[in-house]
Design a protein around this motif. Sequence first.
Motif, PDB file in Angstrom:
ATOM      1  N   LEU A   1       0.706  -1.145   0.176  1.00 16.62           N
ATOM      2  CA  LEU A   1      -0.090   0.090  -0.005  1.00 16.62           C
ATOM      3  C   LEU A   1       0.741   1.065   0.025  1.00 16.62           C
ATOM      4  O   LEU A   1       0.765   2.167  -0.724  1.00 16.62           O
ATOM      5  CB  LEU A   1      -0.974   0.083   1.254  1.00 16.62           C
ATOM      6  N   SER A   2       1.836   1.260   0.844  1.00 21.80           N
ATOM      7  CA  SER A   2       2.759   2.302   0.857  1.00 21.80           C
ATOM      8  C   SER A   2       3.484   2.717  -0.555  1.00 21.80           C
ATOM      9  O   SER A   2       3.598   3.810  -0.983  1.00 21.80           O
ATOM     10  CB  SER A   2       3.930   2.230   1.971  1.00 21.80           C
ATOM     11  N   GLY A   3       3.748   1.574  -1.454  1.00 17.40           N
ATOM     12  CA  GLY A   3       4.658   1.705  -2.546  1.00 17.40           C
ATOM     13  C   GLY A   3       3.675   2.348  -3.391  1.00 17.40           C
ATOM     14  O   GLY A   3       3.863   3.141  -4.137  1.00 17.40           O
ATOM     15  N   PHE A   4       2.270   1.770  -3.433  1.00 23.09           N
ATOM     16  CA  PHE A   4       1.322   1.928  -4.607  1.00 23.09           C
ATOM     17  C   PHE A   4       0.828   3.355  -4.510  1.00 23.09           C
ATOM     18  O   PHE A   4       0.905   4.251  -5.426  1.00 23.09           O
ATOM     19  CB  PHE A   4       0.156   0.937  -4.750  1.00 23.09           C
ATOM     20  N   LEU A   5       0.585   3.807  -3.240  1.00 19.36           N
ATOM     21  CA  LEU A   5      -0.256   4.871  -2.874  1.00 19.36           C
ATOM     22  C   LEU A   5       0.605   6.288  -2.825  1.00 19.36           C
ATOM     23  O   LEU A   5       0.595   7.206  -3.414  1.00 19.36           O
ATOM     24  CB  LEU A   5      -1.072   4.728  -1.743  1.00 19.36           C
ATOM     25  N   ALA A   6       1.682   6.084  -1.970  1.00 13.00           N
ATOM     26  CA  ALA A   6       2.627   7.246  -1.593  1.00 13.00           C
ATOM     27  C   ALA A   6       4.076   7.138  -2.284  1.00 13.00           C
ATOM     28  O   ALA A   6       4.608   8.138  -2.327  1.00 13.00           O
ATOM     29  CB  ALA A   6       2.814   7.222  -0.035  1.00 13.00           C
ATOM     30  N   GLY A   7       4.353   6.138  -2.992  1.00 16.38           N
ATOM     31  CA  GLY A   7       5.598   6.061  -3.706  1.00 16.38           C
ATOM     32  C   GLY A   7       6.691   5.646  -2.881  1.00 16.38           C
ATOM     33  O   GLY A   7       7.850   6.085  -3.149  1.00 16.38           O
ATOM     34  N   ILE A   8       6.422   5.442  -1.421  1.00 16.48           N
ATOM     35  CA  ILE A   8       7.790   5.034  -0.516  1.00 16.48           C
ATOM     36  C   ILE A   8       7.819   3.632  -0.688  1.00 16.48           C
ATOM     37  O   ILE A   8       7.010   2.715  -0.010  1.00 16.48           O
ATOM     38  CB  ILE A   8       7.153   5.458   0.922  1.00 16.48           C
ATOM     39  N   THR A   9       8.872   3.318  -1.228  1.00 16.49           N
ATOM     40  CA  THR A   9       9.007   1.923  -1.938  1.00 16.49           C
ATOM     41  C   THR A   9      10.042   1.275  -0.307  1.00 16.49           C
ATOM     42  O   THR A   9      10.597   0.196  -0.782  1.00 16.49           O
ATOM     43  CB  THR A   9       9.489   1.816  -2.930  1.00 16.49           C
ATOM     44  N   GLU A  10      10.882   1.917   0.356  1.00 16.56           N
ATOM     45  CA  GLU A  10      11.990   1.500   1.210  1.00 16.56           C
ATOM     46  C   GLU A  10      11.586   0.250   1.864  1.00 16.56           C
ATOM     47  O   GLU A  10      12.419  -0.643   1.961  1.00 16.56           O
ATOM     48  CB  GLU A  10      12.576   2.668   2.035  1.00 16.56           C
ATOM     49  N   PRO A  11      10.238   0.526   2.590  1.00 14.21           N
ATOM     50  CA  PRO A  11       9.820  -0.913   3.398  1.00 14.21           C
ATOM     51  C   PRO A  11       9.510  -2.071   2.256  1.00 14.21           C
ATOM     52  O   PRO A  11      10.051  -3.248   2.908  1.00 14.21           O
ATOM     53  CB  PRO A  11       8.353  -0.331   3.828  1.00 14.21           C
ATOM     54  N   ALA A  12       9.145  -1.798   1.395  1.00 12.86           N
ATOM     55  CA  ALA A  12       9.085  -2.934   0.133  1.00 12.86           C
ATOM     56  C   ALA A  12      10.594  -3.372  -0.171  1.00 12.86           C
ATOM     57  O   ALA A  12      10.968  -4.599  -0.075  1.00 12.86           O
ATOM     58  CB  ALA A  12       8.275  -2.640  -0.862  1.00 12.86           C
ATOM     59  N   ILE A  13      11.496  -2.623  -0.566  1.00 14.94           N
ATOM     60  CA  ILE A  13      12.548  -2.994  -0.974  1.00 14.94           C
ATOM     61  C   ILE A  13      13.666  -3.519   0.278  1.00 14.94           C
ATOM     62  O   ILE A  13      14.133  -4.758  -0.042  1.00 14.94           O
ATOM     63  CB  ILE A  13      13.543  -1.770  -1.691  1.00 14.94           C
ATOM     64  N   TYR A  14      13.803  -2.894   1.155  1.00 16.15           N
ATOM     65  CA  TYR A  14      14.691  -3.309   2.340  1.00 16.15           C
ATOM     66  C   TYR A  14      14.047  -4.422   2.923  1.00 16.15           C
ATOM     67  O   TYR A  14      14.878  -5.250   3.499  1.00 16.15           O
ATOM     68  CB  TYR A  14      15.066  -2.122   3.296  1.00 16.15           C
ATOM     69  N   GLY A  15      12.637  -4.314   3.268  1.00 14.66           N
ATOM     70  CA  GLY A  15      12.211  -5.193   4.361  1.00 14.66           C
ATOM     71  C   GLY A  15      12.036  -6.676   3.570  1.00 14.66           C
ATOM     72  O   GLY A  15      11.823  -7.814   4.243  1.00 14.66           O
ATOM     73  N   ILE A  16      11.585  -6.556   2.405  1.00 16.42           N
ATOM     74  CA  ILE A  16      11.219  -7.809   1.568  1.00 16.42           C
ATOM     75  C   ILE A  16      11.948  -7.965   0.118  1.00 16.42           C
ATOM     76  O   ILE A  16      12.585  -9.228   0.256  1.00 16.42           O
ATOM     77  CB  ILE A  16       9.854  -7.837   1.304  1.00 16.42           C
ATOM     78  N   ASN A  17      11.817  -7.305  -0.831  1.00 12.64           N
ATOM     79  CA  ASN A  17      12.237  -7.247  -2.002  1.00 12.64           C
ATOM     80  C   ASN A  17      13.827  -7.891  -2.206  1.00 12.64           C
ATOM     81  O   ASN A  17      14.218  -8.676  -2.833  1.00 12.64           O
ATOM     82  CB  ASN A  17      12.042  -6.197  -2.859  1.00 12.64           C
ATOM     83  N   LEU A  18      14.806  -6.822  -1.556  1.00 16.41           N
ATOM     84  CA  LEU A  18      16.164  -7.161  -1.715  1.00 16.41           C
ATOM     85  C   LEU A  18      16.412  -8.245  -0.791  1.00 16.41           C
ATOM     86  O   LEU A  18      17.444  -9.234  -1.174  1.00 16.41           O
ATOM     87  CB  LEU A  18      16.945  -6.193  -0.896  1.00 16.41           C
ATOM     88  N   PRO A  19      15.987  -8.692   0.476  1.00 16.70           N
ATOM     89  CA  PRO A  19      16.343  -9.787   1.190  1.00 16.70           C
ATOM     90  C   PRO A  19      15.807 -11.307   0.245  1.00 16.70           C
ATOM     91  O   PRO A  19      16.703 -12.164   0.202  1.00 16.70           O
ATOM     92  CB  PRO A  19      15.588  -9.820   2.309  1.00 16.70           C
ATOM     93  N   LEU A  20      14.676 -11.091  -0.362  1.00 16.95           N
ATOM     94  CA  LEU A  20      14.244 -12.123  -1.241  1.00 16.95           C
ATOM     95  C   LEU A  20      15.038 -12.314  -2.389  1.00 16.95           C
ATOM     96  O   LEU A  20      14.770 -13.324  -2.980  1.00 16.95           O
ATOM     97  CB  LEU A  20      12.796 -12.259  -1.221  1.00 16.95           C
ATOM     98  N   LYS A  21      15.728 -11.075  -2.752  1.00 16.86           N
ATOM     99  CA  LYS A  21      16.410 -11.266  -4.150  1.00 16.86           C
ATOM    100  C   LYS A  21      15.519 -11.184  -5.457  1.00 16.86           C
ATOM    101  O   LYS A  21      15.638 -10.082  -6.149  1.00 16.86           O
ATOM    102  CB  LYS A  21      17.486 -12.207  -4.349  1.00 16.86           C
ATOM    103  N   ARG A  22      14.627 -11.917  -5.712  1.00 21.77           N
ATOM    104  CA  ARG A  22      13.927 -12.451  -6.830  1.00 21.77           C
ATOM    105  C   ARG A  22      12.903 -11.279  -7.261  1.00 21.77           C
ATOM    106  O   ARG A  22      13.064 -10.674  -8.174  1.00 21.77           O
ATOM    107  CB  ARG A  22      13.671 -13.873  -6.962  1.00 21.77           C
ATOM    108  N   PRO A  23      12.214 -11.061  -6.227  1.00 18.72           N
ATOM    109  CA  PRO A  23      11.263  -9.722  -6.272  1.00 18.72           C
ATOM    110  C   PRO A  23      11.981  -8.645  -6.766  1.00 18.72           C
ATOM    111  O   PRO A  23      11.144  -7.745  -7.420  1.00 18.72           O
ATOM    112  CB  PRO A  23      10.525  -9.729  -5.002  1.00 18.72           C
TER     113      PRO A  23
END
Length: 617
Positions: free
Chosen positions: A358-380
């Motif tokens: 929700l933060s990424g889509f609505l506000a454009g704040i992607t740090e929680p997505a990138i650092y919390g999930i996408n980077l640790p999981l690599k593929r996303p």
Amino acid sequence: MDYSKTAAGVLKGVGGEENVQSLVHCATRLRFVIKDDAKIDKAGVKATPGVITTAEAGGQYQVVIGNDVPEVYAEIAKISGLGKAGEATGAQDRPKGNLFNRFIAMISAIFTPLLWALAGTGLLKAFLAAAVTFGWIDTATTTYVVLNALSDAFINFLPLALAFTAARYFKANEFTSFAIAAALLYPTITPLVGAPDLTFFGIPFTMVSYVSSVIPIIVIVWLQSHAERFLYAKLPGSIRRFVTPMIVVLLGVPFVFLVVGPLSAIVGGWLGSGIGWVFSTVPWLGGAIMGGLWQVFVIFGLHWGLVPLFTLEFQTTGQILLIGPVFAAVLAQAAAVAGVWVRARNKNLKSLAAPATLSGFLAGITEPAIYGINLPLKRPFAFGIVGGALGGAIIAIGGVYSTAFVVPSGLALPALFGNGNMLLLALGLAVAIAVPFLLTVIVGFKEPAEDATIAAEATDVEVLSPLDGTVVALTEIPDAAFADGSLGQGVAIQPRSGAVYAPFDGTVVAAFPTGHAIGLRHADGAELLIHIGIDTVKLGGEHFALKVTSGQEVKAGDLLVEFDGDAIERAGYNLITPVIITNPDLYPEVGSAAAGPIAHGETLFFAGAVERVLAGK
């Protein structure tokens, strides 16, 4: 998030206030300039509740918090001398090293305080432009005139705002900087743009537009800072305070008109033409680079170097081609984390992915997505780069641009409406969202299984008596909130002396200025409130002497507060003092409580811990 706890933990992790040369924050990060990197407890900072991750870039130690960074920054300011509201890092505090790092740090410090006002008014301008495009408002009405003025004024008078932030960075006089910027935008000056045969004391010059400009004011404020230091050192004290700004303005403004402005216009024209050439000749390449690599730039803090290009492009062309593909980059990472949300079986991972989406889509704040999930999981994260590059290329081919500076997000999409090929915009956004989402859901990723979590048994915490007195049950407290345990479990003490001591080794997380209460956190995580008397906050600090500050480390037995018990009772207040555990989610039980008379330093009770389950990495 407990902002005070996060602030205290981060400040401790970076080596304390004494190890911090300066601190600012951007949209999602605390940006520290550290004196001695060896004193940073990097693992401790990352483990602090509320911290998403950390990064080292641009000569800064960056702690990624997310949307709540202003609140954590404010708490750090409360417990230290760091982070005065609205102030940028001083030039003398900037990171040492190569020029590129110093440039990124300078741009970050100067633009950060302006970002949300710039983005907010830009978003309003985007909605207004969309309303005009769809025929919802007539440009001939006074309603449009008013809305256009309030949405366009900030970017129009941007040099005035930059004058203040640049002055803070370079340690120049802010109001002298404002006077210089105001002269560049003065009503009788702006009509001279493009006029022939202009001279200043016989020297011919060309007047360029300073509306929305960036380079001239930053350059002249930098020169102003050096001139002021020279003049203050040379002029007599009796006249230097008013003669210095007079000389600086008298010399600085003409220097901008004669030299800085024309040169910056040439440089800005080259950059604008270069961007235009790339996006007209090989648009797919420019779009793919911006869409694919923007989030990589964000990770290393390099995106700040592109912010002036956005404003320069807008000043020279009235549009921002660079920003269109960035929408693809942002929405692609949001789509990737949405895919994690859909596919993940790990409950903890799903609970993290939901708000990050929700933060990424609505506000454009992607740090929680990138650092919390996408980077640790690599593929996303990789899928997001692919989607951003493809979507950005399509958007750039469509010649899509923005007529306002906005933070790319779902809410800011109206900034692009009606500007370029809308069919390709829709296709580019659809590709940017669909590709990473489908790849994440179909190809998948290696997630931490539920049975791979690490169960750690938290140890019970021994709480020593903070007072000399008599232990009584909470139910005897003449205050319902304490008596029924709704504020926390523990005991109460009827004091017989006027001193409160630390009941364990830990951190002061809340030192109330009135001195009537103090909050502590044990190294194992237990949080304790000591509330001296009932309703004693009404005394406003009278009869209390606080001996510690928030964020301070204390040892068991250290003096925390002194109070005049007799005076407090004469004022009509009950001195009974609740001592309670305030985080029952981790420490739900109070056992082996003492009874009767007790001296400070003797065991009061044990806080019983529950099993804490931490996600494995």
